[in-house]
Design a protein around this motif. Structure first.
Motif, PDB file in Angstrom:
ATOM      1  N   GLN A   1     120.105  39.651  67.596  1.00  0.00           N
ATOM      2  CA  GLN A   1     120.241  40.424  66.361  1.00  0.00           C
ATOM      3  C   GLN A   1     118.915  40.430  65.615  1.00  0.00           C
ATOM      4  OE1 GLN A   1     123.410  38.878  63.924  1.00  0.00           O
ATOM      5  NE2 GLN A   1     124.879  38.906  65.589  1.00  0.00           N
ATOM      6  N   PRO A   2     118.728  41.210  64.586  1.00  0.00           N
ATOM      7  CA  PRO A   2     119.590  42.217  63.993  1.00  0.00           C
ATOM      8  C   PRO A   2     119.261  43.615  64.505  1.00  0.00           C
ATOM      9  CG  PRO A   2     117.791  41.813  62.492  1.00  0.00           C
ATOM     10  CD  PRO A   2     117.581  40.926  63.710  1.00  0.00           C
ATOM     11  N   ARG A   3     120.144  44.524  64.226  1.00  0.00           N
ATOM     12  CA  ARG A   3     119.916  45.939  64.532  1.00  0.00           C
ATOM     13  C   ARG A   3     118.691  46.409  63.738  1.00  0.00           C
ATOM     14  NH1 ARG A   3     123.650  49.163  66.636  1.00  0.00           N
ATOM     15  NH2 ARG A   3     125.328  47.781  65.964  1.00  0.00           N
ATOM     16  N   ASN A   4     117.964  47.324  64.284  1.00  0.00           N
ATOM     17  CA  ASN A   4     116.800  47.940  63.637  1.00  0.00           C
ATOM     18  C   ASN A   4     115.627  46.987  63.410  1.00  0.00           C
ATOM     19  OD1 ASN A   4     118.130  50.488  63.418  1.00  0.00           O
ATOM     20  ND2 ASN A   4     119.211  49.731  61.621  1.00  0.00           N
ATOM     21  N   ALA A   5     115.525  45.919  64.189  1.00  0.00           N
ATOM     22  CA  ALA A   5     114.364  45.029  64.094  1.00  0.00           C
ATOM     23  C   ALA A   5     113.121  45.794  64.521  1.00  0.00           C
ATOM     24  CB  ALA A   5     114.560  43.805  64.980  1.00  0.00           C
ATOM     25  N   ASN A   6     111.995  45.445  63.924  1.00  0.00           N
ATOM     26  CA  ASN A   6     110.733  46.120  64.235  1.00  0.00           C
ATOM     27  C   ASN A   6     109.750  45.255  65.004  1.00  0.00           C
ATOM     28  OD1 ASN A   6     111.204  48.710  62.950  1.00  0.00           O
ATOM     29  ND2 ASN A   6     111.248  47.541  61.040  1.00  0.00           N
ATOM     30  N   SER A   7     110.069  43.974  65.158  1.00  0.00           N
ATOM     31  CA  SER A   7     109.189  43.086  65.915  1.00  0.00           C
ATOM     32  C   SER A   7     109.995  41.899  66.426  1.00  0.00           C
ATOM     33  CB  SER A   7     108.039  42.583  65.039  1.00  0.00           C
ATOM     34  OG  SER A   7     108.528  41.658  64.086  1.00  0.00           O
ATOM     35  N   ASN A   8     109.418  41.158  67.366  1.00  0.00           N
ATOM     36  CA  ASN A   8     110.131  39.994  67.896  1.00  0.00           C
ATOM     37  C   ASN A   8     110.297  38.909  66.832  1.00  0.00           C
ATOM     38  OD1 ASN A   8     107.465  39.187  67.913  1.00  0.00           O
ATOM     39  ND2 ASN A   8     107.550  38.267  69.949  1.00  0.00           N
ATOM     40  N   ASP A   9     109.440  38.887  65.819  1.00  0.00           N
ATOM     41  CA  ASP A   9     109.577  37.925  64.723  1.00  0.00           C
ATOM     42  C   ASP A   9     110.843  38.173  63.899  1.00  0.00           C
ATOM     43  OD1 ASP A   9     107.236  36.654  65.418  1.00  0.00           O
ATOM     44  OD2 ASP A   9     106.008  37.743  63.960  1.00  0.00           O
ATOM     45  N   GLU A  10     111.373  39.368  63.957  1.00  0.00           N
ATOM     46  CA  GLU A  10     112.571  39.716  63.186  1.00  0.00           C
ATOM     47  C   GLU A  10     113.864  39.491  63.972  1.00  0.00           C
ATOM     48  OE1 GLU A  10     112.208  43.713  61.794  1.00  0.00           O
ATOM     49  OE2 GLU A  10     110.421  43.288  60.610  1.00  0.00           O
TER      50      GLU A  10
ATOM     51  N   ASP B   1     116.615  37.223  66.525  1.00  0.00           N
ATOM     52  CA  ASP B   1     117.068  35.875  66.851  1.00  0.00           C
ATOM     53  C   ASP B   1     118.270  35.948  67.769  1.00  0.00           C
ATOM     54  OD1 ASP B   1     119.265  36.488  65.248  1.00  0.00           O
ATOM     55  OD2 ASP B   1     118.833  34.995  63.735  1.00  0.00           O
ATOM     56  N   CYS B   2     118.577  34.822  68.387  1.00  0.00           N
ATOM     57  CA  CYS B   2     119.697  34.746  69.307  1.00  0.00           C
ATOM     58  C   CYS B   2     120.946  34.330  68.520  1.00  0.00           C
ATOM     59  CB  CYS B   2     119.409  33.728  70.409  1.00  0.00           C
ATOM     60  SG  CYS B   2     120.767  33.540  71.590  1.00  0.00           S
ATOM     61  N   ALA B   3     121.871  35.243  68.337  1.00  0.00           N
ATOM     62  CA  ALA B   3     123.089  34.966  67.593  1.00  0.00           C
ATOM     63  C   ALA B   3     124.042  34.064  68.378  1.00  0.00           C
ATOM     64  CB  ALA B   3     123.792  36.274  67.235  1.00  0.00           C
ATOM     65  N   THR B   4     123.781  33.862  69.653  1.00  0.00           N
ATOM     66  CA  THR B   4     124.619  33.029  70.511  1.00  0.00           C
ATOM     67  C   THR B   4     124.330  31.540  70.315  1.00  0.00           C
ATOM     68  OG1 THR B   4     124.520  34.840  72.112  1.00  0.00           O
ATOM     69  CG2 THR B   4     125.415  32.755  72.902  1.00  0.00           C
ATOM     70  N   PHE B   5     123.168  31.217  69.718  1.00  0.00           N
ATOM     71  CA  PHE B   5     122.770  29.821  69.541  1.00  0.00           C
ATOM     72  C   PHE B   5     123.880  29.002  68.882  1.00  0.00           C
ATOM     73  CE2 PHE B   5     121.206  26.437  66.812  1.00  0.00           C
ATOM     74  CZ  PHE B   5     120.527  25.652  67.713  1.00  0.00           C
ATOM     75  N   THR B   6     124.215  27.883  69.505  1.00  0.00           N
ATOM     76  CA  THR B   6     125.154  26.908  68.957  1.00  0.00           C
ATOM     77  C   THR B   6     124.531  25.537  69.152  1.00  0.00           C
ATOM     78  OG1 THR B   6     127.039  28.290  69.584  1.00  0.00           O
ATOM     79  CG2 THR B   6     127.508  25.974  69.137  1.00  0.00           C
ATOM     80  N   MET B   7     124.459  24.766  68.090  1.00  0.00           N
ATOM     81  CA  MET B   7     123.848  23.433  68.156  1.00  0.00           C
ATOM     82  C   MET B   7     124.637  22.523  69.079  1.00  0.00           C
ATOM     83  SD  MET B   7     121.244  21.970  66.872  1.00  0.00           S
ATOM     84  CE  MET B   7     120.571  21.024  65.554  1.00  0.00           C
ATOM     85  N   LYS B   8     123.939  21.695  69.871  1.00  0.00           N
ATOM     86  CA  LYS B   8     124.595  20.727  70.758  1.00  0.00           C
ATOM     87  C   LYS B   8     125.381  19.736  69.954  1.00  0.00           C
ATOM     88  CE  LYS B   8     121.755  20.573  74.860  1.00  0.00           C
ATOM     89  NZ  LYS B   8     120.870  19.817  75.687  1.00  0.00           N
TER      90      LYS B   8
END
Length: 57
Positions: free
Chosen positions: A39-48, A50-57
């Protein structure tokens, strides 16, 4: 992200992940999530993004 993502017994081919604090991380920088969402939709660069699937161990 809709619903819980299944953790597979083997790496998801084609996905490299170095975030070793993630529930889906597997040694060798692999991801065992059955799918990922970036995510997110309409990002303009890789800095914008992130992985919404991330779950802390």
């Amino acid at each position: 992200m809709e619903g819980k993502v299944e953790k597979m017994n083997q790496p998801n081919p084609g996905i490299k992940c170095v975030v070793n604090t993630c529930h889906y991380y597997s040694s060798g920088d692999h991801c065992t999530a059955s799918k990922i969402e970036v995510q997110p939709r309409n990002a303009n660069s890789n800095d914008e993004t992130d992985c919404a699937t991330f779950t802390m161990k």
